[in-house]
Design a protein around this motif. Structure first.
Motif, mmCIF file in Angstrom:
data_model
loop_
_atom_site.group_PDB
_atom_site.id
_atom_site.type_symbol
_atom_site.label_atom_id
_atom_site.label_comp_id
_atom_site.label_asym_id
_atom_site.label_seq_id
_atom_site.Cartn_x
_atom_site.Cartn_y
_atom_site.Cartn_z
ATOM 1 N N LEU A 1 0.133 -1.880 17.280
ATOM 2 C CA LEU A 1 -0.077 -1.053 16.087
ATOM 3 C C LEU A 1 1.051 -1.210 15.072
ATOM 4 O O LEU A 1 0.840 -1.008 13.876
ATOM 5 C CB LEU A 1 -0.250 0.410 16.481
ATOM 6 N N PHE A 2 2.248 -1.581 15.518
ATOM 7 C CA PHE A 2 3.316 -1.902 14.576
ATOM 8 C C PHE A 2 2.890 -3.088 13.716
ATOM 9 O O PHE A 2 3.014 -3.062 12.487
ATOM 10 C CB PHE A 2 4.608 -2.238 15.327
ATOM 11 N N GLY A 3 2.370 -4.139 14.375
ATOM 12 C CA GLY A 3 1.905 -5.305 13.634
ATOM 13 C C GLY A 3 0.741 -4.983 12.709
ATOM 14 O O GLY A 3 0.688 -5.455 11.566
ATOM 15 N N SER A 4 -0.208 -4.161 13.188
ATOM 16 C CA SER A 4 -1.353 -3.773 12.365
ATOM 17 C C SER A 4 -0.909 -3.000 11.130
ATOM 18 O O SER A 4 -1.381 -3.234 10.009
ATOM 19 C CB SER A 4 -2.318 -2.901 13.185
ATOM 20 N N TYR A 5 -0.003 -2.078 11.331
ATOM 21 C CA TYR A 5 0.524 -1.229 10.257
ATOM 22 C C TYR A 5 1.182 -2.078 9.177
ATOM 23 O O TYR A 5 0.903 -1.939 7.980
ATOM 24 C CB TYR A 5 1.541 -0.276 10.889
ATOM 25 N N VAL A 6 2.045 -3.019 9.612
ATOM 26 C CA VAL A 6 2.763 -3.879 8.671
ATOM 27 C C VAL A 6 1.798 -4.799 7.928
ATOM 28 O O VAL A 6 1.887 -4.955 6.702
ATOM 29 C CB VAL A 6 3.831 -4.706 9.426
ATOM 30 N N ALA A 7 0.863 -5.398 8.647
ATOM 31 C CA ALA A 7 -0.077 -6.336 8.018
ATOM 32 C C ALA A 7 -0.950 -5.644 6.982
ATOM 33 O O ALA A 7 -1.248 -6.213 5.922
ATOM 34 C CB ALA A 7 -0.958 -6.982 9.088
ATOM 35 N N THR A 8 -1.356 -4.421 7.267
ATOM 36 C CA THR A 8 -2.194 -3.672 6.330
ATOM 37 C C THR A 8 -1.452 -3.403 5.028
ATOM 38 O O THR A 8 -1.991 -3.609 3.924
ATOM 39 C CB THR A 8 -2.630 -2.335 6.961
ATOM 40 N N ILE A 9 -0.207 -2.943 5.135
ATOM 41 C CA ILE A 9 0.588 -2.669 3.929
ATOM 42 C C ILE A 9 0.845 -3.960 3.166
ATOM 43 O O ILE A 9 0.714 -4.016 1.932
ATOM 44 C CB ILE A 9 1.919 -1.989 4.307
ATOM 45 N N PHE B 1 -8.206 5.838 -5.843
ATOM 46 C CA PHE B 1 -8.210 7.001 -4.943
ATOM 47 C C PHE B 1 -9.523 7.080 -4.176
ATOM 48 O O PHE B 1 -9.529 7.349 -2.962
ATOM 49 C CB PHE B 1 -8.003 8.286 -5.745
ATOM 50 N N LEU B 2 -10.636 6.828 -4.850
ATOM 51 C CA LEU B 2 -11.935 6.882 -4.181
ATOM 52 C C LEU B 2 -12.029 5.810 -3.089
ATOM 53 O O LEU B 2 -12.657 6.029 -2.051
ATOM 54 C CB LEU B 2 -13.058 6.705 -5.203
ATOM 55 N N ALA B 3 -11.393 4.652 -3.311
ATOM 56 C CA ALA B 3 -11.362 3.617 -2.272
ATOM 57 C C ALA B 3 -10.592 4.108 -1.048
ATOM 58 O O ALA B 3 -10.971 3.823 0.090
ATOM 59 C CB ALA B 3 -10.728 2.341 -2.828
ATOM 60 N N ILE B 4 -9.506 4.862 -1.288
ATOM 61 C CA ILE B 4 -8.744 5.442 -0.176
ATOM 62 C C ILE B 4 -9.616 6.431 0.605
ATOM 63 O O ILE B 4 -9.595 6.459 1.836
ATOM 64 C CB ILE B 4 -7.470 6.142 -0.702
ATOM 65 N N VAL C 1 -10.461 -2.698 -1.268
ATOM 66 C CA VAL C 1 -10.653 -2.968 0.156
ATOM 67 C C VAL C 1 -9.320 -2.854 0.894
ATOM 68 O O VAL C 1 -9.226 -2.242 1.963
ATOM 69 C CB VAL C 1 -11.254 -4.373 0.371
ATOM 70 N N ALA C 2 -8.280 -3.421 0.291
ATOM 71 C CA ALA C 2 -6.958 -3.393 0.925
ATOM 72 C C ALA C 2 -6.389 -1.979 0.982
ATOM 73 O O ALA C 2 -5.853 -1.551 2.010
ATOM 74 C CB ALA C 2 -6.004 -4.313 0.162
ATOM 75 N N ILE C 3 -6.490 -1.239 -0.112
ATOM 76 C CA ILE C 3 -5.910 0.113 -0.142
ATOM 77 C C ILE C 3 -6.720 1.055 0.745
ATOM 78 O O ILE C 3 -6.189 2.055 1.264
ATOM 79 C CB ILE C 3 -5.824 0.655 -1.591
ATOM 80 N N ALA C 4 -8.007 0.750 0.952
ATOM 81 C CA ALA C 4 -8.810 1.541 1.891
ATOM 82 C C ALA C 4 -8.252 1.401 3.301
ATOM 83 O O ALA C 4 -8.142 2.383 4.048
ATOM 84 C CB ALA C 4 -10.272 1.084 1.855
ATOM 85 N N ALA C 5 -7.884 0.167 3.674
ATOM 86 C CA ALA C 5 -7.275 -0.055 4.990
ATOM 87 C C ALA C 5 -5.932 0.652 5.088
ATOM 88 O O ALA C 5 -5.601 1.243 6.121
ATOM 89 C CB ALA C 5 -7.100 -1.553 5.239
ATOM 90 N N ALA C 6 -5.141 0.602 4.011
ATOM 91 C CA ALA C 6 -3.842 1.281 4.001
ATOM 92 C C ALA C 6 -4.017 2.791 4.140
ATOM 93 O O ALA C 6 -3.231 3.458 4.827
ATOM 94 C CB ALA C 6 -3.088 0.944 2.719
ATOM 95 N N GLY C 7 -5.053 3.321 3.487
ATOM 96 C CA GLY C 7 -5.337 4.755 3.616
ATOM 97 C C GLY C 7 -5.694 5.125 5.041
ATOM 98 O O GLY C 7 -5.280 6.178 5.556
ATOM 99 N N MET C 8 -6.467 4.254 5.704
ATOM 100 C CA MET C 8 -6.811 4.486 7.112
ATOM 101 C C MET C 8 -5.564 4.512 7.983
ATOM 102 O O MET C 8 -5.408 5.355 8.867
ATOM 103 C CB MET C 8 -7.734 3.377 7.628
#
Length: 923
Positions: free
Chosen positions: A247-255, A352-355, A429-436
């Motif tokens: 999850l450290f790797g997932s977190y970093v890759a998403t950002i 914001f709506l994408a988030i 799409v990217a910021i939606a993943a970051a919001g998740m």
């Protein structure tokens, strides 16, 4: 305040780590139980630490080798005329990412081996206290992972902006390109940690179950089982340390994916020097740490009859809701009202709506996963019913549940991708993943408490504590199985969105407009990509099977050769089972890891970027499906087995442990173990790691592609030209020449003396070194442009040779100090003086020719500088009105004409590019 926001990011990471330390200290202060319990916990802790040391020893070799390759790649600044914005410092970022990823796993493992025995002791008093201890242990891991990720990303980004500050408009681009090394290091270690830990835990688990439960008929985690310590060690190295690194790797890759796309957005109207789309994901995820801390306050129960799952859900929903609400104000404050990415225009409200879309997708994934894996729900009950007719029907039931569980998540993902793209394009799409992923700290706290509770139950069983203690730990463990499956579903959903964002970034950097599957090589790449998750899973499952066979043989040997084990008169040789799992996991993790790292390199460099794009598409789609299927099937099998501990009703008859249906459910759980804890959760790392490797190599394969007939299938010549700062795209040289002729400024409008502004002028050079280009810069000390000067130079430029910079301190020292190169101690300045200015008659890139002399190392030679006059702009500086003139030009010189260099692979021609701003005060 606005300039300080970037420093808020690492500060939030530090806050998370401070709270983590406080909670870790609280866990350590709790009662660790009697001497026997502490001895068993010590065996588990020692085994876990032994595995990590063995794993780190092997991975350190890989890290050093990979860092060396990255350092070399960072020295390549041009490939076939295309500029590459990287640096050897990417190797340092890679090493830091790898160390942080390993540290994240270590933090989780360390606290888990403390919290397990303390949870057991707490369970002797109440379920409430046991939940408090186990969940606090999980919270330590969650905050450690999120804190390290935000601190690492934010801190390195600030450092890189400072290091590359002299690159001007390329500063941010280079900083983010180098930052990809951090993510690559994190994901690489995460893959090996997850696969290696998964093989360890399931080899021990399967071996312990098959001989202990099925053959010997003793309870799970019975102290007489030689593999029980290895099984409990596996919970820590796989479900905790491996999951932490994962999850450290997932977190970093998403950002990072969001930052890569954010740099392409023109946000000059914001309050952050146009960097708001880059900073936004880091700020949201940083604040998500605080909101996760708030969410942990809601995880409370009253007594033993309270529903633990409800308490965990309440904390999870609370942190997600607070994050969404806060995101609105953050987005509206940071982003300008309108933005555009690759021609797709959207507003800050749409971001914001994408988030919101991303959060909804994550919530739906969690709900669906919980439904398919929780005890008492229809899917698990269906597996229980099919256990009554034997082992085969139990397997069939579990497989069908896993396959059916992909439908709603995939439809949800598809809808989420379309909705987030509709709102804010690829950035959406990217910021939606970051919001998740913003509440990763909370998600991981919920996820990590499960293995802690599982270990606590094991210690309770081995210590032969009263049944009510094991009942409380089993309650927590059953919920932990569901939360673990939920966490894996959440991670795979995030991986799908993140991989799409990384894929989009790859396409942009690789210079391809689309992935056309009508082309045979691309379609072939798509099929090969779809196959990779299958062979990857097969290798992981096969590794578990081989190691489990060794474990079964060892457990049978001890039962056979050590008399008195079954009567509690002799102690099993636990350390031999621990050694089997350790050696097997280290050995078998290599091949799956190599597939993920090497495949994109081979396909990219041999067949080109478009075929690699097809490969990534196949891996992503197939990997997401395999990840959901395996994780949910394994979780459902596990809870079907656990349901027999309280008794299940099948066709009007109650069945309990040791019954025939229960034995069938144990078989199903054994099959599901590598599904849910080895190959399944590795899928999200696989697809992200391959995307990140592709992103790192994208600049190097962008132009040539390679392969049969180039594999890039270019059907039309495209020429790009830059005229007066405006880029034009033409389909022929004649069209470009026509545009240039129509747009060139006339130098005749310049009258009088213009003083060169060294702070806003630059000289860049490049020279071929063996097969790549070495690039550097030199500052302009002073100069002027005076086209009316009849008695001296019309253009005069003095260079400060002591400022020579190639982004490599060793090379810079070599070039500056050696007498055969520039010897700047003796030759501090170089000069260009042009007395003749001519108009170039033929249309081309440049309109004017400056003829003069270049003096370098005391040697003066005639050279010709081709240049364009960009235009004149009136400005007001420090209360004075001035005219500012702009010029761009280039020339090529022979280095040996000036006594520079001795060969050794260095090219003869040196290309020099000059950009000038010169000003004249208005009278």
């Amino acid at each position: 305040m606005n300039d300080s926001v970037i420093y808020l990011v690492p500060l939030l990471g530090i806050v998370g780590l401070v709270v983590m330390a406080i909670k870790s200290a609280w866990v350590s202060k709790q009662d660790a139980g009697d001497k026997n319990m502490q001895e068993l916990a010590g065996y588990i802790a020692d085994g876990a630490m032994a595995f990590l040391k063995a794993e780190w020893k092997v991975l350190s070799i890989f890290v050093v080798f990979a860092a060396a390759l990255l350092a070399y790649s960072g020295t390549i600044h041009e490939v076939n005329g295309k500029e590459i914005h990287s640096s050897w410092i990417i190797s340092i970022a890679f090493i830091i990412g790898a160390v942080f990823s390993a540290t994240a796993g270590y933090i989780g493992m360390k606290v888990a081996t403390k919290a397990n025995v303390r949870t057991t002791q707490a369970a002797r008093t109440s379920l409430k206290q046991a939940l408090k201890v186990s969940f606090t242990g999980g919270t330590v891991m969650g905050l450690g992972v999120a804190g390290l990720a935000v601190l690492g990303l934010g801190g390195l980004f600030i450092a890189f902006l400072m290091i590359f500050a002299d690159l001007g408009e390329n500063t941010v681009k280079t900083a983010i390109e180098v930052l990809t090394g951090f993510s690559l290091g994190a994901e690489s270690i995460a893959l090996f940690a997850r696969v290696g830990g998964g093989i360890y835990t399931k080899a021990a688990d399967v071996g312990a179950d098959l001989v202990g439960k099925v053959e010997a008929g003793i309870p799970e985690d019975d102290v007489r089982n030689p593999a029980t310590i290895a099984d409990n060690v596996g919970d820590n190295v796989g479900d905790v340390a491996g999951m932490g690194a994962d999850l450290f790797g997932s977190y970093v890759a998403t950002i990072l994916a969001t930052m890569v796309l954010g740099q392409e957005i023109d946000a000059t109207a914001d309050k952050f020097n146009g960097m708001s789309p880059i900073l936004l994901p880091m700020v949201i995820c940083g604040l998500g740490i605080l909101f996760s801390i708030v969410g942990t306050w809601f995880v409370r129960i009253k007594d033993d009859k309270s529903n633990v799952q409800t308490a965990l859900n309440l904390g999870n929903w609370a942190s997600m809701l607070i994050t969404v609400i806060a995101s609105y104000f953050i987005v509206m404050w940071m982003l300008p009202e309108t933005l555009s990415l690759r021609g797709y225009e959207f507003t800050n409200l749409n971001v914001f709506l994408a988030i919101v879309v991303g959060t909804v997708v994550g919530a739906v994934m969690s709900i669906v996963t919980e439904y398919y894996t929780a005890m008492g729900k229809a899917p698990v009950l269906s597996i229980i019913q099919q256990s009554s007719t034997g082992h085969a029907t139990n397997i069939i039931g579990g497989l069908s549940v896993g396959m059916k569980s992909t439908v709603i998540p995939i439809l949800t993902l598809a809808a989420g991708i379309m909705a987030s793209y509709y709102f804010a394009g690829l950035y959406g799409v990217a910021i939606a993943a970051a919001g998740m992923m913003a509440t990763t700290a909370m998600q991981l706290a919920i996820d990590a408490f499960g293995p802690i509770a599982d270990n606590a139950g094991g210690i309770a069983e081995m210590s032969q504590l009263p049944p009510e203690v094991r009942e409380r730990t089993d309650n927590l463990d059953a919920v932990g199985n569901t939360t673990a499956a939920t966490g894996k579903g959440f991670a795979i959903a995030s991986a799908a969105l993140t991989s799409l964002a990384l894929f989009a970034a790859f396409v942009g950097i690789a210079g391809i407009d689309a992935i056309d599957i009508y082309k045979a090589p691309v379609l072939a790449g798509l099929f090969v990509g779809g196959m990779i998750p299958f062979i990857f899973s097969a290798l992981c499952i096969q590794a578990v099977g081989k190691a489990a066979m060794d474990m079964v043989q060892e457990v049978r040997r001890q039962f056979r050769e050590i008399p008195g084990i079954m009567e509690y008169k002799a102690k099993p040789e636990y350390e031999k089972c621990v050694a089997i799992s350790t050696k097997a996991s280290i050995r078998e993790m290599m091949m799956p890891g190599a597939i993920a790292l090497i495949t994109p390199l081979i396909v990219g460099f041999v067949f080109g970027p478009e075929v690699l794009g097809g490969l990534l598409a196949g891996v992503t789609v197939s990997g997401v499906l395999m990840g959901i299927f395996q994780s949910n099937a394994g979780g459902a099998w596990d809870n079907a087995k656990k349901s027999f501990e309280k008794g299940v009703l099948i066709n009007g008859e109650m069945f309990y442990k040791k019954s025939e249906p229960h034995k069938a459910s144990v078989t199903g759980d054994t099959v599901g173990d590598p599904f849910k804890d080895t190959s399944g959760p590795s899928m999200n790392i696989l697809i992200k790691l391959m995307s990140i490797v592709s992103l790192v190599i994208a600049p190097y394969i962008a132009v040539t592609g390679g392969g049969p007939e180039g594999s890039c299938c270019i059907k039309e010549e495209i020429i790009k030209c830059n005229i007066n700062g405006q880029e034009y795209t033409c389909t022929s040289k004649a069209q470009c020449d026509s545009i240039m002729t129509a747009n060139m400024k006339d130098i005749a409008e310049l009258k009088g003396n213009f003083i060169v502004d060294g702070a806003h002028s630059s000289v860049a050079f490049s020279v071929k070194h063996i097969v790549t280009d070495t690039r550097g810069t030199i500052n302009i000390d002073s100069g002027y442009v005076n086209l009316d000067n009849a008695n001296g130079p019309k253009i005069f430029i003095r260079l400060d040779m002591t400022s020579l910079n190639t982004q490599n301190s060793y090379r810079d020292g070599h070039l500056k100090d050696k007498s055969e190169f520039f010897d700047v101690a003796k030759n501090k300045k170089a000069m260009f003086e042009a007395s003749t200015i001519e108009k170039i008659s033929e249309p081309g890139k440049y309109s004017y020719l400056a003829k003069g002399k270049l003096t370098l190392k005391g040697v003066a030679k005639d050279i010709e500088l081709r240049f364009n006059y960009i235009g004149l702009s009136s400005q007001e500086w420090e209360g004075k009105k001035v005219d500012v003139a702009g010029f761009e030009g280039e020339t090529i010189i022979k280095r040996t004409d000036f006594g520079v260099g001795e060969g050794g692979g260095v090219g003869e021609d040196v290309k020099i590019e000059i950009t000038l701003e010169a000003s004249q005060e208005k009278k």
